[in-house]
Design a protein around this motif. Sequence first.
Motif: not given
Ligand SMILES: [Zn+2]
Length: 262
Positions: A34, A60, A85, A155-156, A227
């Motif tokens: 993302h 993200d 996304r 990811h974030s 994340e």
């Molecule tokens: Zn993500």
Amino acid sequence: MDAIATRLLEPDEPPVFRVEREQGASPFFLTCDHGGRRLPRRLGDLGLPASELERHIAWDIGASAVTSLLAAALDAFAIHQTYSRLAIDCNRDPSVETSIVTVSELTEIPGNRGLSAEARRMRAAEIFEPYHRRITAELETRKAGERPTVLIAMHSFTPVFKGVTRPWHVGVLYNRDPRFAHALKALLEAEGDLVVGDNEPYAISDLSDYTIPVHGERRGLPHVEIEIRQDLIAETAGQRAWADRLARLLPEARRRFPAAAA
Ligand SMILES: [Zn+2]
């Protein structure tokens, strides 16, 4: 043929992924599903104002920058998805209805409503599939060369979701195989200044995720999805600090991982 589009992306539009450190020597293999927020020209703005297209629903925030810095620090292969996304989620099986969302958090996505099967197919064929084909090809090459690989999906997450504030600084996510995730979690907790989510703010499943189930679990590779909370990595200083921290902890987690030879 009539005038109906047979392609989503035009030839002059940027590639759908970006690879760094193609020859990287590290066992770590970084993905950033993302990382981007570009939209194919043909999709316009999906009926959304610019403010929505800059929010976490589109991408993200900070994840791609941390991934790049981490790839440099580890000398690790990294691949970044460059499209949003909101066009198609590159961490979700395209056969799942929500691979192209019509509502994200509380925002309706007008340009994703009532899509034809052909419109869905084009998004999968031109954005999702080339990205995952590239990952598969690289993992096959590494396997043929008997190179050890640890898959790290970067990811974030947004600090506030649907009005609820999230307490974690970082989360380690997994589904069937918690081993590498828990090795990293122990090290993150030992840092002393972090609230670490264990399958929080999300848990991985075959329906909601793709990269870890398909490229990690099915191949039997050690893996974790990381994340990081977006406010911690929105600016350069935080991105550097997190890349440095992970560059220090990931090799240590690998040393502690029970199947360290993997
Ligand atoms: Zn993500």
